[in-house]
Design a protein around this motif. Structure first.
Motif, PDB file in Angstrom:
ATOM      1  N   LYS A   2      34.566 -24.058  68.578  1.00  0.00           N
ATOM      2  CA  LYS A   2      33.549 -24.510  69.518  1.00  0.00           C
ATOM      3  C   LYS A   2      33.087 -23.382  70.437  1.00  0.00           C
ATOM      4  O   LYS A   2      31.968 -23.404  70.925  1.00  0.00           O
ATOM      5  CB  LYS A   2      34.088 -25.663  70.355  1.00  0.00           C
ATOM      6  CG  LYS A   2      34.272 -26.939  69.568  1.00  0.00           C
ATOM      7  CD  LYS A   2      35.050 -27.995  70.310  1.00  0.00           C
ATOM      8  CE  LYS A   2      34.375 -28.464  71.546  1.00  0.00           C
ATOM      9  NZ  LYS A   2      35.045 -29.619  72.172  1.00  0.00           N
ATOM     10  N   LYS A   3      33.950 -22.387  70.617  1.00  0.00           N
ATOM     11  CA  LYS A   3      33.630 -21.293  71.525  1.00  0.00           C
ATOM     12  C   LYS A   3      33.129 -20.047  70.788  1.00  0.00           C
ATOM     13  O   LYS A   3      32.905 -19.023  71.422  1.00  0.00           O
ATOM     14  CB  LYS A   3      34.860 -20.938  72.353  1.00  0.00           C
ATOM     15  CG  LYS A   3      35.299 -22.068  73.254  1.00  0.00           C
ATOM     16  CD  LYS A   3      36.523 -21.692  74.047  1.00  0.00           C
ATOM     17  CE  LYS A   3      36.966 -22.858  74.914  1.00  0.00           C
ATOM     18  NZ  LYS A   3      38.151 -22.535  75.692  1.00  0.00           N
ATOM     19  N   TYR A   4      32.951 -20.144  69.489  1.00  0.00           N
ATOM     20  CA  TYR A   4      32.498 -18.980  68.724  1.00  0.00           C
ATOM     21  C   TYR A   4      31.108 -18.552  69.178  1.00  0.00           C
ATOM     22  O   TYR A   4      30.234 -19.390  69.435  1.00  0.00           O
ATOM     23  CB  TYR A   4      32.438 -19.296  67.235  1.00  0.00           C
ATOM     24  CG  TYR A   4      33.760 -19.226  66.515  1.00  0.00           C
ATOM     25  CD1 TYR A   4      34.969 -19.112  67.192  1.00  0.00           C
ATOM     26  CD2 TYR A   4      33.817 -19.290  65.142  1.00  0.00           C
ATOM     27  CE1 TYR A   4      36.172 -19.057  66.516  1.00  0.00           C
ATOM     28  CE2 TYR A   4      35.014 -19.229  64.458  1.00  0.00           C
ATOM     29  CZ  TYR A   4      36.190 -19.115  65.150  1.00  0.00           C
ATOM     30  OH  TYR A   4      37.378 -19.053  64.478  1.00  0.00           O
ATOM     31  N   ASP A   5      30.915 -17.247  69.240  1.00  0.00           N
ATOM     32  CA  ASP A   5      29.582 -16.727  69.530  1.00  0.00           C
ATOM     33  C   ASP A   5      28.942 -16.298  68.205  1.00  0.00           C
ATOM     34  O   ASP A   5      29.504 -16.509  67.125  1.00  0.00           O
ATOM     35  CB  ASP A   5      29.647 -15.576  70.537  1.00  0.00           C
ATOM     36  CG  ASP A   5      30.442 -14.378  70.038  1.00  0.00           C
ATOM     37  OD1 ASP A   5      30.774 -14.300  68.839  1.00  0.00           O
ATOM     38  OD2 ASP A   5      30.733 -13.497  70.861  1.00  0.00           O
ATOM     39  N   LEU A   9      30.550 -16.203  64.327  1.00  0.00           N
ATOM     40  CA  LEU A   9      29.977 -16.967  63.215  1.00  0.00           C
ATOM     41  C   LEU A   9      29.569 -16.052  62.070  1.00  0.00           C
ATOM     42  O   LEU A   9      29.773 -16.378  60.901  1.00  0.00           O
ATOM     43  CB  LEU A   9      28.774 -17.787  63.692  1.00  0.00           C
ATOM     44  CG  LEU A   9      29.089 -18.989  64.567  1.00  0.00           C
ATOM     45  CD1 LEU A   9      27.793 -19.641  65.046  1.00  0.00           C
ATOM     46  CD2 LEU A   9      29.948 -19.992  63.840  1.00  0.00           C
ATOM     47  N   LYS A  20      23.469 -21.700  65.054  1.00  0.00           N
ATOM     48  CA  LYS A  20      24.574 -22.054  65.951  1.00  0.00           C
ATOM     49  C   LYS A  20      24.496 -23.519  66.380  1.00  0.00           C
ATOM     50  O   LYS A  20      25.514 -24.207  66.428  1.00  0.00           O
ATOM     51  CB  LYS A  20      24.564 -21.134  67.173  1.00  0.00           C
ATOM     52  CG  LYS A  20      25.796 -21.257  68.027  1.00  0.00           C
ATOM     53  CD  LYS A  20      25.815 -20.207  69.113  1.00  0.00           C
ATOM     54  CE  LYS A  20      27.077 -20.306  69.938  1.00  0.00           C
ATOM     55  NZ  LYS A  20      27.108 -19.313  71.007  1.00  0.00           N
ATOM     56  N   ILE A  21      23.313 -24.009  66.668  1.00  0.00           N
ATOM     57  CA  ILE A  21      23.151 -25.406  67.111  1.00  0.00           C
ATOM     58  C   ILE A  21      23.568 -26.368  66.004  1.00  0.00           C
ATOM     59  O   ILE A  21      24.258 -27.356  66.254  1.00  0.00           O
ATOM     60  CB  ILE A  21      21.698 -25.667  67.555  1.00  0.00           C
ATOM     61  CG1 ILE A  21      21.398 -24.876  68.829  1.00  0.00           C
ATOM     62  CG2 ILE A  21      21.446 -27.144  67.769  1.00  0.00           C
ATOM     63  CD1 ILE A  21      19.957 -24.909  69.266  1.00  0.00           C
ATOM     64  N   PHE A  23      25.611 -25.699  63.505  1.00  0.00           N
ATOM     65  CA  PHE A  23      27.050 -25.549  63.311  1.00  0.00           C
ATOM     66  C   PHE A  23      27.808 -26.355  64.358  1.00  0.00           C
ATOM     67  O   PHE A  23      28.752 -27.077  64.030  1.00  0.00           O
ATOM     68  CB  PHE A  23      27.441 -24.069  63.381  1.00  0.00           C
ATOM     69  CG  PHE A  23      28.922 -23.836  63.268  1.00  0.00           C
ATOM     70  CD1 PHE A  23      29.550 -23.957  62.042  1.00  0.00           C
ATOM     71  CD2 PHE A  23      29.670 -23.494  64.378  1.00  0.00           C
ATOM     72  CE1 PHE A  23      30.915 -23.752  61.930  1.00  0.00           C
ATOM     73  CE2 PHE A  23      31.036 -23.280  64.274  1.00  0.00           C
ATOM     74  CZ  PHE A  23      31.659 -23.410  63.042  1.00  0.00           C
ATOM     75  N   GLN A  24      27.387 -26.265  65.618  1.00  0.00           N
ATOM     76  CA  GLN A  24      28.045 -27.000  66.692  1.00  0.00           C
ATOM     77  C   GLN A  24      27.911 -28.512  66.480  1.00  0.00           C
ATOM     78  O   GLN A  24      28.849 -29.268  66.734  1.00  0.00           O
ATOM     79  CB  GLN A  24      27.467 -26.599  68.056  1.00  0.00           C
ATOM     80  CG  GLN A  24      27.762 -25.170  68.453  1.00  0.00           C
ATOM     81  CD  GLN A  24      29.229 -24.913  68.709  1.00  0.00           C
ATOM     82  OE1 GLN A  24      29.987 -25.809  69.003  1.00  0.00           O
ATOM     83  NE2 GLN A  24      29.622 -23.659  68.597  1.00  0.00           N
ATOM     84  N   LEU A  27      30.299 -29.521  63.696  1.00  0.00           N
ATOM     85  CA  LEU A  27      31.661 -29.462  64.210  1.00  0.00           C
ATOM     86  C   LEU A  27      31.961 -30.675  65.092  1.00  0.00           C
ATOM     87  O   LEU A  27      33.029 -31.288  64.986  1.00  0.00           O
ATOM     88  CB  LEU A  27      31.861 -28.165  64.996  1.00  0.00           C
ATOM     89  CG  LEU A  27      33.269 -27.847  65.442  1.00  0.00           C
ATOM     90  CD1 LEU A  27      34.229 -27.768  64.280  1.00  0.00           C
ATOM     91  CD2 LEU A  27      33.276 -26.540  66.220  1.00  0.00           C
ATOM     92  N   LYS A  28      31.009 -31.061  65.937  1.00  0.00           N
ATOM     93  CA  LYS A  28      31.190 -32.241  66.784  1.00  0.00           C
ATOM     94  C   LYS A  28      31.359 -33.494  65.935  1.00  0.00           C
ATOM     95  O   LYS A  28      32.219 -34.332  66.219  1.00  0.00           O
ATOM     96  CB  LYS A  28      30.012 -32.403  67.741  1.00  0.00           C
ATOM     97  CG  LYS A  28      30.181 -33.592  68.674  1.00  0.00           C
ATOM     98  CD  LYS A  28      29.016 -33.768  69.594  1.00  0.00           C
ATOM     99  CE  LYS A  28      29.137 -34.924  70.547  1.00  0.00           C
ATOM    100  NZ  LYS A  28      29.909 -36.074  70.166  1.00  0.00           N
TER     101      LYS A  28
END
Length: 48
Positions: A2-5, A9, A20-21, A23-24, A27-28
């Motif tokens: 969750k904290k990956y920049d 990634l 990134k959006i 992926f997040q 993950l959620k």
């Protein structure tokens, strides 16, 4: 994860990272599904 920049990634996906959006969000969804699964007693779970 969750904290990956962006660099993390990029490393994780070998230079071809997803947005990134997105992926997040995926993950959620995975984490939410795990929470829901834990609510089902082990003996009532069905496996394919």
């Amino acid at each position: 994860m969750k904290k990956y920049d962006d660099v993390d990634l990029d490393d994780m996906f070998f230079g071809n990272p997803p947005e990134k959006i997105k992926f997040q969000a995926a993950l959620k969804k995975i984490l939410d599904n795990i929470v829901e699964l834990k609510k089902i007693p082990t003996e009532k779970r069905k496996y394919d």
